[in-house]
Design a protein around this motif. Structure first.
Motif, PDB file in Angstrom:
ATOM      1  N   SER A 117       0.834  -1.198   0.000  1.00 36.20           N
ATOM      2  CA  SER A 117       0.000   0.000   0.000  1.00 36.20           C
ATOM      3  C   SER A 117       0.869   1.248   0.000  1.00 36.20           C
ATOM      4  O   SER A 117       1.937   1.277   0.619  1.00 36.20           O
ATOM      5  N   THR A 176      -4.967   9.953  -0.780  1.00 33.90           N
ATOM      6  CA  THR A 176      -5.154   8.739  -1.574  1.00 33.90           C
ATOM      7  C   THR A 176      -4.560   7.548  -0.847  1.00 33.90           C
ATOM      8  O   THR A 176      -3.603   7.675  -0.084  1.00 33.90           O
ATOM      9  N   ASP A 228      -3.635   3.517  -2.109  1.00 36.49           N
ATOM     10  CA  ASP A 228      -3.616   2.519  -3.176  1.00 36.49           C
ATOM     11  C   ASP A 228      -3.089   1.209  -2.617  1.00 36.49           C
ATOM     12  O   ASP A 228      -1.969   1.151  -2.102  1.00 36.49           O
ATOM     13  N   ASN A 244      -5.498  -3.860  -8.027  1.00 33.67           N
ATOM     14  CA  ASN A 244      -5.376  -2.590  -7.318  1.00 33.67           C
ATOM     15  C   ASN A 244      -6.733  -2.141  -6.788  1.00 33.67           C
ATOM     16  O   ASN A 244      -7.740  -2.217  -7.488  1.00 33.67           O
ATOM     17  N   ASN A 245      -6.730  -1.692  -5.524  1.00 36.49           N
ATOM     18  CA  ASN A 245      -7.924  -1.085  -4.936  1.00 36.49           C
ATOM     19  C   ASN A 245      -7.535   0.312  -4.471  1.00 36.49           C
ATOM     20  O   ASN A 245      -6.577   0.471  -3.705  1.00 36.49           O
ATOM     21  N   SER A 246      -8.255   1.333  -4.950  1.00 30.15           N
ATOM     22  CA  SER A 246      -7.884   2.722  -4.675  1.00 30.15           C
ATOM     23  C   SER A 246      -8.974   3.440  -3.900  1.00 30.15           C
ATOM     24  O   SER A 246     -10.167   3.303  -4.203  1.00 30.15           O
ATOM     25  N   THR A 250      -9.996   7.393  -2.360  1.00 30.56           N
ATOM     26  CA  THR A 250      -9.705   8.826  -2.360  1.00 30.56           C
ATOM     27  C   THR A 250     -10.473   9.477  -1.217  1.00 30.56           C
ATOM     28  O   THR A 250     -11.531   8.981  -0.801  1.00 30.56           O
ATOM     29  N   GLU A 280     -13.947   3.548  -4.581  1.00 30.46           N
ATOM     30  CA  GLU A 280     -14.415   3.228  -5.924  1.00 30.46           C
ATOM     31  C   GLU A 280     -15.941   3.235  -5.994  1.00 30.46           C
ATOM     32  O   GLU A 280     -16.571   2.316  -6.512  1.00 30.46           O
TER      33      GLU A 280
END
Length: 249
Positions: free
Chosen positions: A162, A202, A204, A213-215, A217, A236
């Motif tokens: 991460s 952020t 990631d 990938n899991n993002s 914000t 997401e």
């Protein structure tokens, strides 16, 4: 040696943020070094809500209670954190203790998951204390990197990697005593990211084996003193909001 028992609830969520406009609080002399979070109202994407309440002794966080009924006891000896014990009221769930090295850094973590077993970890540091490695016998070490008071990367035993970015505003728990120690403990009962100096922009997370990938914000409105007022976490499209109350409100 006097032992002081402090009660504190395990944070089950990341309290994170991204820069936006400040709210309409009236201006006053800068007392930002004394500001403490007293309550967080959480609204989850499924409609559920939760409230976390905090109390302090001076600048020391001594209690956090969840409206869901769970809590954590923080135990100190001579103002040094030695245990964090999690309860799903009234039953003990995870009992965790710590020792220190000659430089007053966390050296060992012993985690007793009640009814399952006890797991012992060793914590080591690089030369400037920026890379903290937590090792378990016969396991792959976890490693997190700290820069300017924030965790910037976390290698979870080679399974997940991460990375994090931050704003330049004040994190919700910036002012608490022992924040620097809590930032080095990433364990069952202590989530180090909650004690970052600033607020997440952020996050990631990459699964090493699949490169999936899991993002996340984070957007945020701020108080006059630059602390988060309302944080919106976007996983997401899955939205959670956190609303903060402070001792100077």
């Amino acid at each position: 040696m006097q032992k002081v028992f402090y009660t504190f609830v395990l944070l089950s969520v990341s309290l994170m943020s991204c820069e936006s406009n400040s709210d309409d609080e009236s201006s006053s002399p800068d007392t930002s070094n004394n500001i403490l979070t007293t309550k967080v109202d959480i609204a989850y994407s499924n409609g559920a809500t939760e409230t976390l309440h905090y109390t302090y002794s001076g600048m020391t966080l001594i209690k956090e209670e969840s409206s869901d009924g769970y809590y954590t006891d923080y135990i100190y000896e001579d103002n040094k954190l030695t245990e964090i014990n999690y309860y799903d009221s009234p039953n003990p769930g995870i009992l965790e203790s710590y020792t220190y090295d000659a430089q007053e850094r966390i050296a060992t973590i012993s985690t007793n998951i009640v009814g399952i077993g006890v797991y012992d970890y060793t914590v080591t540091y690089n030369a400037n204390n920026s890379v903290i490695t937590t090792s378990y016998t016969n396991g792959t070490p976890d490693k997190h990197t700290v820069n300017n008071g924030n965790i910037v990367s976390f290698d979870e035993g080679g399974v997940y990697n991460s990375t994090y970015t931050y704003d330049s505003k004040n994190g919700p728990f910036k002012n608490i005593a022992n924040r620097d120690i809590l930032l080095t403990i990433n364990s069952e009962n202590s989530y180090a990211l909650n004690f970052a100096l600033n607020n997440l922009l952020t996050e990631d997370i990459v699964e090493t084996a699949t490169s999936t990938n899991n993002s996340y914000t984070y957007t945020h409105t701020y108080t006059t003193f630059g602390f988060p007022r309302v944080t919106t976490e976007d996983d997401e499209g899955d939205i959670t909001t956190y609303t903060y109350t402070y001792n100077n409100d």
